[in-house]
Design a protein around this motif. Structure first.
Motif, PDB file in Angstrom:
ATOM      1  N   LYS A   7       0.926  -1.120  -0.130  1.00 48.25           N
ATOM      2  CA  LYS A   7      -0.065   0.008   0.060  1.00 48.25           C
ATOM      3  C   LYS A   7       0.883   1.319   0.072  1.00 48.25           C
ATOM      4  CE  LYS A   7      -3.950  -1.734   2.452  1.00 48.25           C
ATOM      5  NZ  LYS A   7      -4.913  -1.692   3.729  1.00 48.25           N
ATOM      6  N   TRP A  15      -3.750   4.010  -7.959  1.00 43.11           N
ATOM      7  CA  TRP A  15      -5.113   3.274  -8.252  1.00 43.11           C
ATOM      8  C   TRP A  15      -6.417   3.923  -8.975  1.00 43.11           C
ATOM      9  CZ3 TRP A  15      -5.998  -0.274  -3.227  1.00 43.11           C
ATOM     10  CH2 TRP A  15      -4.574  -0.981  -3.066  1.00 43.11           C
ATOM     11  N   LEU A  69      -7.858   4.872  -3.754  1.00 40.81           N
ATOM     12  CA  LEU A  69      -9.083   4.216  -3.438  1.00 40.81           C
ATOM     13  C   LEU A  69      -9.297   3.826  -1.962  1.00 40.81           C
ATOM     14  CD1 LEU A  69     -11.871   3.247  -4.600  1.00 40.81           C
ATOM     15  CD2 LEU A  69     -10.424   1.125  -5.563  1.00 40.81           C
ATOM     16  N   VAL A  70      -8.313   3.228  -1.621  1.00 39.64           N
ATOM     17  CA  VAL A  70      -8.429   2.457  -0.138  1.00 39.64           C
ATOM     18  C   VAL A  70      -8.874   3.874   0.838  1.00 39.64           C
ATOM     19  CG1 VAL A  70      -7.096   1.736   1.973  1.00 39.64           C
ATOM     20  CG2 VAL A  70      -7.068   0.671  -0.647  1.00 39.64           C
ATOM     21  N   ASP A 129     -12.484  -0.791   2.984  1.00 42.49           N
ATOM     22  CA  ASP A 129     -10.992  -0.731   2.646  1.00 42.49           C
ATOM     23  C   ASP A 129     -10.430  -2.104   3.277  1.00 42.49           C
ATOM     24  OD1 ASP A 129     -10.963  -0.231   5.563  1.00 42.49           O
ATOM     25  OD2 ASP A 129      -9.746   1.286   5.603  1.00 42.49           O
ATOM     26  N   ASP A 132     -10.184  -6.625  -0.930  1.00 38.81           N
ATOM     27  CA  ASP A 132      -9.311  -6.208  -2.252  1.00 38.81           C
ATOM     28  C   ASP A 132      -9.858  -5.533  -2.975  1.00 38.81           C
ATOM     29  OD1 ASP A 132     -10.929  -8.044  -3.474  1.00 38.81           O
ATOM     30  OD2 ASP A 132      -9.687  -9.811  -3.422  1.00 38.81           O
ATOM     31  N   LEU A 133      -9.307  -4.983  -4.174  1.00 36.03           N
ATOM     32  CA  LEU A 133      -9.644  -4.026  -5.089  1.00 36.03           C
ATOM     33  C   LEU A 133     -11.043  -4.669  -5.768  1.00 36.03           C
ATOM     34  CD1 LEU A 133      -6.806  -2.635  -7.306  1.00 36.03           C
ATOM     35  CD2 LEU A 133      -8.456  -1.420  -6.037  1.00 36.03           C
ATOM     36  N   LYS A 134     -11.067  -5.841  -6.253  1.00 36.46           N
ATOM     37  CA  LYS A 134     -12.285  -6.590  -6.761  1.00 36.46           C
ATOM     38  C   LYS A 134     -13.533  -6.475  -5.877  1.00 36.46           C
ATOM     39  CE  LYS A 134     -14.191 -10.669  -9.085  1.00 36.46           C
ATOM     40  NZ  LYS A 134     -13.965 -11.985  -9.219  1.00 36.46           N
ATOM     41  N   TYR A 137     -14.770  -2.751  -5.643  1.00 34.92           N
ATOM     42  CA  TYR A 137     -15.440  -2.467  -6.765  1.00 34.92           C
ATOM     43  C   TYR A 137     -16.698  -2.973  -6.882  1.00 34.92           C
ATOM     44  CZ  TYR A 137     -12.128   0.888  -8.912  1.00 34.92           C
ATOM     45  OH  TYR A 137     -11.047   1.898  -9.307  1.00 34.92           O
TER      46      TYR A 137
END
Length: 311
Positions: A7, A15, A69-70, A129, A132-134, A137
């Motif tokens: 991170k 990101w 994003l986090v 947060d 994971d990214l997936k 989203y």
């Protein structure tokens, strides 16, 4: 969950640059609503969402604000059973909303039996947060996202009263000592030692100081920086001023159990008068005209975004 080292190693914008969340308003799922008693609240809700959408288009905030994003989702709580995301705004009913989320997720049988410490320090609820990214989203794009806001000046005064006018083992030694040391001339040793007894005018001096002796805190941070309403498209915008009816309508929208109602009780300091417009006026009298204007300017975006009348 990304390792902390990874991170930190990535650029803060890496990101999010060029990636924007869907701009369109999503219609709320109203299949759970029965009867016409919610018609007025529903109409108000649609107006709030449209107003915020128009504001964001007008000020073009989407292009101006880019962030990691986090960080963007760090104040959002997840309830997977009913597929809801709640952005926490302190001093706008957040303690009781966390209680409700715990009931919705099956962590508690009733919102009325959950202590303040269990709500805020029990770590029962998961934040967005932590995925994971997936996972982030997917939930942002498919879950019902909601936020509850409050008149900025009422929220500010409520935070001051809660944190500085009552014994507090964190805010007095951490914030109080720093505020008294910098803004109180000829402060006595006891005040410098304990940090207790911060005056509202001193608190405002700290808030408006570009060289604050200590950083910001979520209890008085702007909603625009806590929940990013022009980047995250909230499906439901509740207001503290109409908390009970908004909350119970929302619970119906997401198919909550019929017996689950939003708690009415005041979370702490229940004997204190609630922070109202009249209470706020009394506190603002302690400030100069310039300080009042600058405090309004500090929350200018929050006033505009959520269509609050300037004081």
């Amino acid at each position: 969950r990304l390792p902390e080292q990874q991170k930190r190693s990535e650029s803060p914008l890496s990101w999010f640059r060029g990636v924007y969340l869907p701009p369109a308003l999503h219609p709320l799922n109203k299949t759970f609503i029965k009867g016409g008693e919610w018609q007025d609240i529903d109409s108000t809700q649609e107006k709030r969402r449209a107003f915020l959408q128009d504001f964001c288009k007008k000020y073009n905030s989407r292009k101006k604000l880019q962030t990691h994003l986090v960080h963007l989702v760090s104040r959002i709580y997840v309830e997977d059973r009913h597929k809801v995301l709640y952005c926490e705004v302190p001093k706008a009913g957040c303690s009781n909303w966390k209680r409700v989320l715990m009931v919705l997720s099956g962590l508690a049988a009733s919102a009325n039996n959950i202590s303040h410490d269990d709500v805020h320090y029990g770590k029962h609820l998961r934040k967005l947060d932590s995925y994971d990214l997936k996972g982030i989203y997917t939930r942002l794009n498919t879950y019902t996202k909601f936020i509850f806001v409050r008149d900025p000046m009422e929220r500010l005064v409520s935070a001051f009263r809660d944190k500085f006018e009552h014994p507090n083992s964190y805010y007095h030694p951490v914030f109080g000592k720093a505020i008294i040391k910098k803004y109180r001339h000829n402060a006595d040793k006891e005040a410098l030692k304990t940090g207790s007894g911060v005056k509202f005018k001193e608190f405002i001096q700290y808030l408006l100081d570009s060289h604050r002796p200590i950083g910001m805190d979520i209890h008085w941070e702007q909603v625009s920086k806590l929940c990013y309403p022009c980047l995250i498209n909230y499906d439901f915008i509740g207001k503290f001023e109409t908390l009970e009816e908004d909350a119970n309508y929302f619970l119906q929208l997401v198919g909550a159990p019929a017996d689950l109602k939003f708690p009415k009780f005041k979370d702490r300091h229940s004997s204190d008068e609630r922070t109202s417009a009249e209470v706020v006026r009394q506190y603002l009298k302690e400030l100069s005209k310039e300080e009042r204007h600058l405090t309004y300017d500090f929350y200018y975006l929050d006033y505009l975004m959520f269509n609050y009348t300037s004081p």
